[in-house]
Design a protein around this motif. Structure first.
Motif, PDB file in Angstrom:
ATOM      1  N   SER A  56       0.823  -1.218   0.000  1.00  0.00           N
ATOM      2  CA  SER A  56       0.000   0.000   0.000  1.00  0.00           C
ATOM      3  C   SER A  56       0.853   1.262   0.000  1.00  0.00           C
ATOM      4  O   SER A  56       0.464   2.269  -0.602  1.00  0.00           O
ATOM      5  CB  SER A  56      -0.942  -0.005   1.207  1.00  0.00           C
ATOM      6  OG  SER A  56      -1.855  -1.073   1.095  1.00  0.00           O
ATOM      7  N   ALA A  57       2.011   1.222   0.648  1.00  0.00           N
ATOM      8  CA  ALA A  57       2.912   2.381   0.620  1.00  0.00           C
ATOM      9  C   ALA A  57       3.371   2.664  -0.804  1.00  0.00           C
ATOM     10  O   ALA A  57       3.462   3.822  -1.230  1.00  0.00           O
ATOM     11  CB  ALA A  57       4.122   2.135   1.526  1.00  0.00           C
ATOM     12  N   THR A  58       3.637   1.606  -1.557  1.00  0.00           N
ATOM     13  CA  THR A  58       4.040   1.778  -2.945  1.00  0.00           C
ATOM     14  C   THR A  58       2.893   2.320  -3.785  1.00  0.00           C
ATOM     15  O   THR A  58       3.092   3.188  -4.640  1.00  0.00           O
ATOM     16  CB  THR A  58       4.537   0.441  -3.520  1.00  0.00           C
ATOM     17  OG1 THR A  58       5.551  -0.069  -2.659  1.00  0.00           O
ATOM     18  CG2 THR A  58       5.110   0.614  -4.902  1.00  0.00           C
ATOM     19  N   ILE A  59       1.697   1.828  -3.526  1.00  0.00           N
ATOM     20  CA  ILE A  59       0.515   2.336  -4.237  1.00  0.00           C
ATOM     21  C   ILE A  59       0.353   3.834  -3.946  1.00  0.00           C
ATOM     22  O   ILE A  59       0.111   4.631  -4.856  1.00  0.00           O
ATOM     23  CB  ILE A  59      -0.753   1.572  -3.801  1.00  0.00           C
ATOM     24  CG1 ILE A  59      -0.705   0.128  -4.255  1.00  0.00           C
ATOM     25  CG2 ILE A  59      -2.012   2.246  -4.309  1.00  0.00           C
ATOM     26  CD1 ILE A  59      -0.866  -0.084  -5.721  1.00  0.00           C
ATOM     27  N   ALA A  60       0.485   4.202  -2.682  1.00  0.00           N
ATOM     28  CA  ALA A  60       0.344   5.611  -2.302  1.00  0.00           C
ATOM     29  C   ALA A  60       1.385   6.473  -3.008  1.00  0.00           C
ATOM     30  O   ALA A  60       1.074   7.559  -3.512  1.00  0.00           O
ATOM     31  CB  ALA A  60       0.450   5.764  -0.789  1.00  0.00           C
ATOM     32  N   SER A  61       2.622   5.995  -3.061  1.00  0.00           N
ATOM     33  CA  SER A  61       3.674   6.754  -3.736  1.00  0.00           C
ATOM     34  C   SER A  61       3.385   6.880  -5.228  1.00  0.00           C
ATOM     35  O   SER A  61       3.581   7.947  -5.819  1.00  0.00           O
ATOM     36  CB  SER A  61       5.026   6.083  -3.512  1.00  0.00           C
ATOM     37  OG  SER A  61       6.054   6.809  -4.145  1.00  0.00           O
ATOM     38  N   ALA A  62       2.904   5.807  -5.819  1.00  0.00           N
ATOM     39  CA  ALA A  62       2.577   5.856  -7.245  1.00  0.00           C
ATOM     40  C   ALA A  62       1.452   6.854  -7.506  1.00  0.00           C
ATOM     41  O   ALA A  62       1.475   7.579  -8.498  1.00  0.00           O
ATOM     42  CB  ALA A  62       2.191   4.463  -7.750  1.00  0.00           C
ATOM     43  N   THR A  73      -0.957   2.821 -12.791  1.00  0.00           N
ATOM     44  CA  THR A  73      -1.258   1.391 -12.852  1.00  0.00           C
ATOM     45  C   THR A  73      -0.005   0.574 -13.159  1.00  0.00           C
ATOM     46  O   THR A  73       0.225  -0.477 -12.556  1.00  0.00           O
ATOM     47  CB  THR A  73      -2.352   1.122 -13.907  1.00  0.00           C
ATOM     48  OG1 THR A  73      -3.495   1.928 -13.605  1.00  0.00           O
ATOM     49  CG2 THR A  73      -2.771  -0.330 -13.914  1.00  0.00           C
ATOM     50  N   GLY A  74       0.820   1.058 -14.054  1.00  0.00           N
ATOM     51  CA  GLY A  74       2.060   0.369 -14.383  1.00  0.00           C
ATOM     52  C   GLY A  74       3.001   0.254 -13.203  1.00  0.00           C
ATOM     53  O   GLY A  74       3.556  -0.818 -12.930  1.00  0.00           O
ATOM     54  N   TRP A  75       3.187   1.355 -12.475  1.00  0.00           N
ATOM     55  CA  TRP A  75       4.036   1.316 -11.279  1.00  0.00           C
ATOM     56  C   TRP A  75       3.464   0.372 -10.226  1.00  0.00           C
ATOM     57  O   TRP A  75       4.204  -0.360  -9.567  1.00  0.00           O
ATOM     58  CB  TRP A  75       4.210   2.709 -10.695  1.00  0.00           C
ATOM     59  CG  TRP A  75       5.214   3.550 -11.403  1.00  0.00           C
ATOM     60  CD1 TRP A  75       4.973   4.682 -12.117  1.00  0.00           C
ATOM     61  CD2 TRP A  75       6.623   3.329 -11.489  1.00  0.00           C
ATOM     62  NE1 TRP A  75       6.142   5.172 -12.641  1.00  0.00           N
ATOM     63  CE2 TRP A  75       7.179   4.359 -12.266  1.00  0.00           C
ATOM     64  CE3 TRP A  75       7.471   2.347 -10.983  1.00  0.00           C
ATOM     65  CZ2 TRP A  75       8.542   4.441 -12.556  1.00  0.00           C
ATOM     66  CZ3 TRP A  75       8.830   2.432 -11.272  1.00  0.00           C
ATOM     67  CH2 TRP A  75       9.348   3.469 -12.046  1.00  0.00           C
ATOM     68  N   ALA A  76       2.159   0.384 -10.070  1.00  0.00           N
ATOM     69  CA  ALA A  76       1.525  -0.486  -9.077  1.00  0.00           C
ATOM     70  C   ALA A  76       1.721  -1.961  -9.433  1.00  0.00           C
ATOM     71  O   ALA A  76       2.018  -2.783  -8.554  1.00  0.00           O
ATOM     72  CB  ALA A  76       0.040  -0.164  -8.964  1.00  0.00           C
ATOM     73  N   LEU A  77       1.571  -2.297 -10.685  1.00  0.00           N
ATOM     74  CA  LEU A  77       1.779  -3.689 -11.097  1.00  0.00           C
ATOM     75  C   LEU A  77       3.241  -4.101 -10.930  1.00  0.00           C
ATOM     76  O   LEU A  77       3.531  -5.221 -10.510  1.00  0.00           O
ATOM     77  CB  LEU A  77       1.306  -3.884 -12.540  1.00  0.00           C
ATOM     78  CG  LEU A  77      -0.201  -3.773 -12.743  1.00  0.00           C
ATOM     79  CD1 LEU A  77      -0.547  -3.786 -14.231  1.00  0.00           C
ATOM     80  CD2 LEU A  77      -0.949  -4.863 -11.996  1.00  0.00           C
ATOM     81  N   GLY A  78       4.149  -3.181 -11.231  1.00  0.00           N
ATOM     82  CA  GLY A  78       5.565  -3.457 -10.995  1.00  0.00           C
ATOM     83  C   GLY A  78       5.859  -3.673  -9.518  1.00  0.00           C
ATOM     84  O   GLY A  78       6.617  -4.572  -9.139  1.00  0.00           O
ATOM     85  N   ALA A  79       5.245  -2.866  -8.670  1.00  0.00           N
ATOM     86  CA  ALA A  79       5.427  -3.003  -7.225  1.00  0.00           C
ATOM     87  C   ALA A  79       4.893  -4.347  -6.731  1.00  0.00           C
ATOM     88  O   ALA A  79       5.490  -4.979  -5.854  1.00  0.00           O
ATOM     89  CB  ALA A  79       4.716  -1.865  -6.497  1.00  0.00           C
ATOM     90  N   MET A  80       3.792  -4.778  -7.303  1.00  0.00           N
ATOM     91  CA  MET A  80       3.225  -6.071  -6.934  1.00  0.00           C
ATOM     92  C   MET A  80       4.224  -7.188  -7.250  1.00  0.00           C
ATOM     93  O   MET A  80       4.470  -8.074  -6.427  1.00  0.00           O
ATOM     94  CB  MET A  80       1.912  -6.302  -7.677  1.00  0.00           C
ATOM     95  CG  MET A  80       1.179  -7.553  -7.257  1.00  0.00           C
ATOM     96  SD  MET A  80      -0.351  -7.871  -8.172  1.00  0.00           S
ATOM     97  CE  MET A  80      -1.314  -6.413  -7.831  1.00  0.00           C
TER      98      MET A  80
END
Length: 128
Positions: A56-62, A73-80
């Protein structure tokens, strides 16, 4: 697009991504974290909680640092992908994770959660 619709689009996408991550994560773990948490296993709760917060921290940053929806969306999928890979590597290195979590070793669950949270924060920082 009106601000409220943009907000709702990003919020619903972020929630869907967290849910998708949760589903993927609990399926790749060698133990049934949801069942263990329901049974009061604190180690499983710490491990899963740290992982969700880290992602969730990565989602928030994205959300904060990207200029458009597709980039977010791309950054979030990469973070996943990064979070899942880190879990796979960590559990291979700490070979006993299944036994420790199932035995309710909260120190070990806290360690796994902290590793996931740390990676999530580093991941979030890399996006900024």
């Amino acid at each position: 697009m009106p601000a409220i619709l943009n907000y709702l689009l990003h919020l619903s996408t972020a929630a869907a991504l967290v849910l998708a991550f949760f589903v993927v994560y609990v399926r790749i773990t060698p133990f049934d974290e949801v069942l263990l948490v329901r049974q009061g296993n604190g180690a499983a709760a710490l491990s899963l909680g740290g992982t969700l917060i880290g992602f969730s921290a990565t989602i928030a940053s994205a959300l904060v640092h990207t200029s458009d929806y597709y980039q977010f969306t791309g950054w979030a999928l990469g973070a996943m992908l990064v979070q899942v890979l880190v879990f796979a590597v960590t559990t291979r290195l700490l070979r006993m994770s299944k036994d420790q979590i199932e035995a309710n070793n909260c120190a070990f669950g806290g360690l796994l959660g902290a590793i996931s949270l740390s990676i999530g924060l580093v991941n979030a920082g890399c996006i900024s």
